[in-house]
Design a protein around this motif. Structure first.
Motif, mmCIF file in Angstrom:
data_model
loop_
_atom_site.group_PDB
_atom_site.id
_atom_site.type_symbol
_atom_site.label_atom_id
_atom_site.label_comp_id
_atom_site.label_asym_id
_atom_site.label_seq_id
_atom_site.Cartn_x
_atom_site.Cartn_y
_atom_site.Cartn_z
ATOM 1 N N THR A 103 0.819 -1.221 0.000
ATOM 2 C CA THR A 103 0.000 0.000 0.000
ATOM 3 C C THR A 103 0.848 1.265 0.000
ATOM 4 O O THR A 103 0.319 2.360 0.145
ATOM 5 N N LYS A 104 2.160 1.075 -0.162
ATOM 6 C CA LYS A 104 3.099 2.209 -0.202
ATOM 7 C C LYS A 104 2.955 3.115 1.020
ATOM 8 O O LYS A 104 2.990 4.341 0.925
ATOM 9 N N GLY A 105 2.772 2.491 2.174
ATOM 10 C CA GLY A 105 2.705 3.228 3.421
ATOM 11 C C GLY A 105 1.349 3.820 3.750
ATOM 12 O O GLY A 105 1.217 4.529 4.749
ATOM 13 N N ARG A 106 0.341 3.527 2.940
ATOM 14 C CA ARG A 106 -0.996 4.033 3.264
ATOM 15 C C ARG A 106 -1.546 3.366 4.528
ATOM 16 O O ARG A 106 -2.289 3.976 5.301
ATOM 17 N N LEU A 107 -1.149 2.121 4.738
ATOM 18 C CA LEU A 107 -1.550 1.395 5.935
ATOM 19 C C LEU A 107 -0.332 1.140 6.807
ATOM 20 O O LEU A 107 0.766 0.891 6.306
ATOM 21 N N VAL A 108 -0.533 1.235 8.107
ATOM 22 C CA VAL A 108 0.516 0.915 9.070
ATOM 23 C C VAL A 108 0.027 -0.284 9.867
ATOM 24 O O VAL A 108 -1.154 -0.354 10.236
ATOM 25 N N ALA A 109 0.917 -1.257 10.107
ATOM 26 C CA ALA A 109 0.477 -2.515 10.704
ATOM 27 C C ALA A 109 1.520 -3.077 11.654
ATOM 28 O O ALA A 109 2.723 -2.914 11.453
ATOM 29 N N LYS A 110 1.042 -3.795 12.678
ATOM 30 C CA LYS A 110 1.969 -4.369 13.670
ATOM 31 C C LYS A 110 1.321 -5.554 14.369
ATOM 32 O O LYS A 110 0.219 -5.462 14.899
ATOM 33 N N ILE A 111 2.043 -6.651 14.369
ATOM 34 C CA ILE A 111 1.567 -7.855 15.035
ATOM 35 C C ILE A 111 1.892 -7.818 16.523
ATOM 36 O O ILE A 111 2.835 -7.158 16.959
ATOM 37 N N GLY A 112 1.097 -8.539 17.290
ATOM 38 C CA GLY A 112 1.393 -8.814 18.684
ATOM 39 C C GLY A 112 1.268 -10.314 18.894
ATOM 40 O O GLY A 112 0.583 -10.998 18.136
ATOM 41 N N SER A 113 1.908 -10.859 19.915
ATOM 42 C CA SER A 113 1.823 -12.297 20.176
ATOM 43 C C SER A 113 0.406 -12.707 20.539
ATOM 44 O O SER A 113 -0.439 -11.874 20.876
ATOM 45 N N GLU A 114 0.161 -13.997 20.480
ATOM 46 C CA GLU A 114 -1.140 -14.580 20.809
ATOM 47 C C GLU A 114 -2.261 -14.017 19.939
ATOM 48 O O GLU A 114 -3.394 -13.853 20.383
ATOM 49 N N ALA A 115 -1.917 -13.758 18.666
ATOM 50 C CA ALA A 115 -2.899 -13.341 17.649
ATOM 51 C C ALA A 115 -3.626 -12.051 18.004
ATOM 52 O O ALA A 115 -4.831 -11.911 17.777
ATOM 53 N N VAL A 116 -2.882 -11.110 18.579
ATOM 54 C CA VAL A 116 -3.354 -9.727 18.672
ATOM 55 C C VAL A 116 -2.744 -8.990 17.481
ATOM 56 O O VAL A 116 -1.559 -9.159 17.187
ATOM 57 N N TYR A 117 -3.550 -8.180 16.798
ATOM 58 C CA TYR A 117 -3.028 -7.487 15.619
ATOM 59 C C TYR A 117 -3.658 -6.106 15.528
ATOM 60 O O TYR A 117 -4.870 -5.948 15.748
ATOM 61 N N CYS A 118 -2.827 -5.115 15.181
ATOM 62 C CA CYS A 118 -3.288 -3.739 15.056
ATOM 63 C C CYS A 118 -2.862 -3.163 13.709
ATOM 64 O O CYS A 118 -1.752 -3.422 13.241
ATOM 65 N N LEU A 119 -3.752 -2.389 13.112
ATOM 66 C CA LEU A 119 -3.423 -1.698 11.864
ATOM 67 C C LEU A 119 -4.305 -0.467 11.746
ATOM 68 O O LEU A 119 -5.301 -0.316 12.459
ATOM 69 N N ALA A 120 -3.912 0.417 10.843
ATOM 70 C CA ALA A 120 -4.667 1.660 10.691
ATOM 71 C C ALA A 120 -4.396 2.275 9.332
ATOM 72 O O ALA A 120 -3.366 2.015 8.699
ATOM 73 N N ASP A 121 -5.325 3.123 8.913
ATOM 74 C CA ASP A 121 -5.262 3.802 7.631
ATOM 75 C C ASP A 121 -4.795 5.239 7.832
ATOM 76 O O ASP A 121 -5.418 6.009 8.573
ATOM 77 N N THR A 122 -3.699 5.595 7.174
ATOM 78 C CA THR A 122 -3.145 6.935 7.347
ATOM 79 C C THR A 122 -3.993 8.019 6.705
ATOM 80 O O THR A 122 -3.819 9.200 7.011
ATOM 81 N N LYS A 123 -4.899 7.661 5.816
ATOM 82 C CA LYS A 123 -5.746 8.650 5.145
ATOM 83 C C LYS A 123 -6.950 9.020 5.996
ATOM 84 O O LYS A 123 -7.218 10.197 6.253
ATOM 85 N N SER A 124 -7.682 8.021 6.458
ATOM 86 C CA SER A 124 -8.906 8.274 7.229
ATOM 87 C C SER A 124 -8.673 8.293 8.729
ATOM 88 O O SER A 124 -9.472 8.843 9.483
ATOM 89 N N GLY A 125 -7.578 7.662 9.168
ATOM 90 C CA GLY A 125 -7.340 7.544 10.596
ATOM 91 C C GLY A 125 -8.126 6.424 11.249
ATOM 92 O O GLY A 125 -8.204 6.364 12.476
ATOM 93 N N LEU A 126 -8.696 5.528 10.468
ATOM 94 C CA LEU A 126 -9.416 4.395 11.047
ATOM 95 C C LEU A 126 -8.416 3.412 11.632
ATOM 96 O O LEU A 126 -7.473 2.992 10.958
ATOM 97 N N GLY A 127 -8.629 3.040 12.896
ATOM 98 C CA GLY A 127 -7.786 2.059 13.553
ATOM 99 C C GLY A 127 -8.536 0.761 13.760
ATOM 100 O O GLY A 127 -9.740 0.771 14.047
ATOM 101 N N ILE A 128 -7.840 -0.354 13.618
ATOM 102 C CA ILE A 128 -8.464 -1.668 13.749
ATOM 103 C C ILE A 128 -7.592 -2.557 14.625
ATOM 104 O O ILE A 128 -6.374 -2.617 14.446
ATOM 105 N N THR A 129 -8.219 -3.248 15.564
ATOM 106 C CA THR A 129 -7.525 -4.245 16.374
ATOM 107 C C THR A 129 -8.358 -5.506 16.425
ATOM 108 O O THR A 129 -9.579 -5.444 16.594
#
Length: 331
Positions: free
Chosen positions: A249-275
């Protein structure tokens, strides 16, 4: 209550399933969509790393020690232990005046099977620099050196380094320090217990810092985000979905894993965060879950979605490579 989100099938029959909770949160901290319990409390694990490095960046540590943007990205990594990651660990520690022996994360097998094999073929042992959390620990040591603190006991909750990180993590998600309980992570440092929607809110603010109420921290959190999307391989590694997603996505999305299947990501355009948190902690669920949540949120183009499914096919294969089942995303 967690909902069934994935079916693993064989011969058209459901053989296994995974349940999860998912929070979709905007820049105001509002839950705009959910699957299961968006407020389920959980340990943030390694997905908290972009916020743990904030005091070091805000205090001018990057400039003081002459760290590169790639080295900053490494400080928030859960890396694969490839030779590039080992070199980054060694470089950061050298710049702050320490050696790898200072790392208290413990020796660990690289997450990359190829990297692990290379270490063994070279007749070497796994070391702390191969640990997926050696970047975070390097950052903790760097903060201690920057502030003139003793590095002895830097992993303990009562150490000043861990105290300031506890404060920073709580503030990043709009909570008080005493509202974020602690456990101990796999690498020996405190890990944070908080609701999924607060994690998603933190990532919304990370992805789009401007106007997100960071105040004096805005420049620091922006630097962290920019480093992550500029050097996604430093954040994870070859073939890892964190890296692939940020590259695709050429940096449009930022993403990071956590152990035990926790995952976080977000959209740099809208600011929507997802976990999301997959209830059974299964690593195999991560890739289809990431693609599923992004599709549900409308954050992928058709071409990007097709590229991700091509990279991580939703099928099961036997040892001969025959397709013998499917992975079905249900939400």
């Amino acid at each position: 209550m967690s909902e069934v989100v994935l079916h693993y099938t064989r011969a058209g029959k459901v053989e296994s399933l995974h349940r999860a909770d998912i929070a979709f949160v905007n820049l105001k901290g509002e839950i705009v969509d959910a699957v299961g319990d968006a407020k389920r409390p959980m340990f943030w694990r390694s997905a908290a790393k972009p916020f743990q490095v904030l005091p070091f960046v805000r205090d001018g540590g990057v400039e003081h020690f002459g760290l590169t943007q790639e080295e900053l990205a490494f400080l928030v990594s859960s890396h694969s232990g490839e030779k590039e990651h080992v070199a980054l660990a060694q470089s950061v520690l050298a710049k702050v005046g320490l050696t790898p022996e200072a790392l208290a994360c413990g020796a660990a097998k690289p997450m990359s099977g190829k990297a692990a094999t290379a270490v063994l073929l070279a007749g070497e042992k796994f070391q702390a620099v191969h640990n997926a959390c050696s970047g975070k620990h390097s950052g903790m040591l760097a903060l201690a050196m920057l502030r003139g603190l003793s590095i002895d006991g830097y992993t303990l909750a009562e150490h000043a380094v861990q105290q300031v990180m506890h404060q920073e993590v709580a503030a990043a998600v709009g909570l008080k320090q005493d509202e974020v309980e602690l456990g101990i992570d796999g690498c020996g440092v405190p890990v944070f217990w908080l609701p999924l929607d607060r994690m998603a809110y933190g990532y919304a603010r990370l992805a789009k810092p401007e106007g997100a109420g960071w105040g004096a921290d805005e420049a620091a959190i922006t630097a962290v985000r920019n480093a992550m999307v500029a050097y996604p391989h430093a954040v994870a590694g070859t073939g890892r979905i964190d890296t692939v997603l940020m590259e695709l996505t050429k940096g449009r999305l930022v993403a990071k894993i956590g152990s035990e299947a926790v995952y976080c990501l977000a959209d740099t355009k809208s600011g929507l965060g997802i976990t999301f948190k997959v209830e059974d902690g299964s690593y195999r669920s991560i890739n289809p879950m990431v693609i599923g949540v992004l599709k549900r949120a409308g954050l992928l183009t058709k071409e990007e979605e097709a590229a991700l499914w091509a990279k991580y096919p939703p099928v099961l294969k036997n040892h001969r490579g025959d397709i013998i089942g499917t992975i079905e995303v249900l939400f």
